[in-house]
Design a protein around this motif. Structure first.
Motif, short mmCIF file in Angstrom:
data_model
loop_
_atom_site.label_atom_id
_atom_site.label_comp_id
_atom_site.label_asym_id
_atom_site.label_seq_id
_atom_site.Cartn_x
_atom_site.Cartn_y
_atom_site.Cartn_z
N GLN A 217 9.07 9.51 2.00
CA GLN A 217 9.92 9.92 0.89
C GLN A 217 10.27 8.76 -0.05
O GLN A 217 10.31 8.94 -1.27
N LEU A 218 10.51 7.58 0.51
CA LEU A 218 11.05 6.48 -0.28
C LEU A 218 10.01 5.43 -0.66
O LEU A 218 10.24 4.64 -1.58
N PRO B 181 8.63 1.88 -11.66
CA PRO B 181 10.01 2.29 -11.40
C PRO B 181 10.33 2.53 -9.92
O PRO B 181 11.50 2.50 -9.53
N LEU B 182 9.30 2.75 -9.09
CA LEU B 182 9.54 2.96 -7.67
C LEU B 182 9.54 1.64 -6.89
O LEU B 182 9.77 1.65 -5.68
N GLY B 183 9.28 0.55 -7.56
CA GLY B 183 9.18 -0.73 -6.89
C GLY B 183 10.51 -1.45 -6.76
O GLY B 183 11.57 -0.94 -7.17
N ALA B 184 10.45 -2.65 -6.17
CA ALA B 184 11.67 -3.42 -5.90
C ALA B 184 11.50 -4.86 -6.37
O ALA B 184 11.99 -5.79 -5.72
N THR B 185 10.85 -5.07 -7.51
CA THR B 185 10.64 -6.43 -7.99
C THR B 185 11.97 -7.13 -8.26
O THR B 185 12.14 -8.31 -7.94
N GLY B 186 12.92 -6.42 -8.83
CA GLY B 186 14.22 -7.02 -9.12
C GLY B 186 14.93 -7.46 -7.86
O GLY B 186 15.61 -8.49 -7.83
N VAL C 13 0.80 -3.61 -8.31
CA VAL C 13 1.52 -4.14 -7.15
C VAL C 13 1.62 -5.65 -7.28
O VAL C 13 0.68 -6.30 -7.76
N ARG C 14 2.75 -6.21 -6.87
CA ARG C 14 2.95 -7.65 -6.89
C ARG C 14 3.34 -8.13 -5.49
O ARG C 14 4.08 -7.44 -4.78
#
Length: 253
Positions: free
Chosen positions: A50-51, A216-221, A242-243
Motif C-alpha cells: 500500500q505504501l 510524489p511517492l518518494g522520500a527524498t526530502g 529513483v535516487r
C-alpha cells in the motif's frame, strides 16, 4: 529447476548478530520498537504494497511480498524492526524497516539457496499468472534485458581474487521503510532509521544505502533532512525515477 535470472536481478536491485531487543520504549510509552518476526509479516507485507508501490515486487501482491520479506527475517544478514502501538490490541504495527547488514552477502546467500529461491520464484510466477496486466508489463519492460543478462552471465568467467586484494567495504541496504499515514510526522521514521543504522554498525557495516522514488511517492526530502548524501539516480524499467542515498556509519578510510 532453473531459476529465472530476472528474479535474481530484481532481488539484487531491491534493493545477525545483535538484533533489536524485545522492546525499546518510545514516544511517551505508547509506541515501542522491537525485532520483526513472523507474526508481523502480514501487517508488514500489506503496508509495503500500500505504501511502497514503486517497482515490480509490490505489484505481485502481499502474499509474494510476505514470502520475500521472510527471506530477510530468516537470513543471518537480515535486519527487521517494527514500530508497534502498544495501546492497540495485539500491538498494532504502525511502521517497519527491513534490510540487510551486508547486502552483497544476503544476495549471494539467497541466490545460492534453492530451497528458498525456488519457492520465491514460483510464488512470483503464480502472482503473474493471476495478474495478466503485470505479466504483460514484465514482458514489455524486462524480458529482453533479462535474456541479455542470462547470456552474459553464462559467458562470464569467474577469476580468483588476486593475492593481497582489498575486500570491498561492507554496505548495508535499507530495503524498505514504511510508516502508516496517521503516524507520520511523529518521529517514527527517524527512530526506525536510527535503530537500523545502530544495528548494522554493530555488525561492521561501513555505509548504509537506501533507494527512493524522486516523485510524489518518494522520500527524498526525508533522507535529505537526515543528512544522507544523494548519490546516483536513474529510471527503472517501469519509468520511475529513483535516487540512491548513502550514510557513512563506519570509520573513515
Amino acid at each position: 529447476m532453473r531459476i529465472p535470472y530476472g528474479m535474481i536481478d530484481e532481488l539484487r536491485r531491491s534493493v545477525v548478530a545483535p538484533q533489536a531487543p524485545d522492546l525499546v520504549p518510545a514516544v511517551e510509552g505508547r509506541l515501542a520498537l522491537r525485532q520483526a518476526g513472523s507474526r508481523d509479516l502480514p501487517a508488514m507485507s500489506r503496508a509495503h504494497v500500500q505504501l511502497l508501490p514503486i517497482g515490480l515486487f509490490p505489484s505481485l501482491g502481499a502474499r509474494f511480498i510476505r514470502r520475500w520479506q521472510r527471506t530477510y527475517l530468516n537470513s543471518p544478514h537480515g535486519v527487521g524492526v517494527v514500530a508497534v502501538d502498544t495501546a492497540a490490541p495485539q500491538d498494532e504495527v504502525v511502521g517497519f524497516v527491513l534490510g540487510a547488514r551486508d547486502h552483497a552477502a544476503y544476495t549471494t546467500e539467497l541466490t545460492k539457496d534453492r530451497r528458498v529461491l525456488v519457492p520465491l520464484a514460483l510464488a512470483g510466477l503464480a502472482a503473474l499468472a493471476v495478474r495478466p496486466h503485470v505479466a504483460l508489463r514484465v514482458l514489455r519492460t524486462r524480458a529482453r534485458p533479462w535474456i541479455r543478462r542470462v547470456l552474459g552471465h553464462r559467458a562470464t568467467v569467474v577469476r580468483p581474487a588476486r593475492a593481497g586484494s582489498v575486500a570491498a567495504p561492507q554496505v548495508a541496504v535499507m530495503t524498505a521503510l514504511a510508516v502508516q499515514p496517521e503516524w507520520r510526522k511523529s518521529g517514527i521514521g527517524m527512530m526506525l532509521v536510527d535503530r537500523f543504522v545502530e544495528l548494522v554498525q554493530e555488525t561492521g557495516a561501513r555505509w548504509v544505502e537506501a533507494q527512493t522514488s524522486t516523485g510524489p511517492l518518494g522520500a527524498t526530502g526525508f533522507y535529505e533532512r537526515l543528512g544522507w548524501e544523494a548519490r546516483t539516480h536513474w529510471s527503472t524499467p517501469d519509468g520511475d525515477r529513483v535516487r540512491t542515498y548513502r550514510c557513512r556509519v563506519g570509520r573513515a578510510d
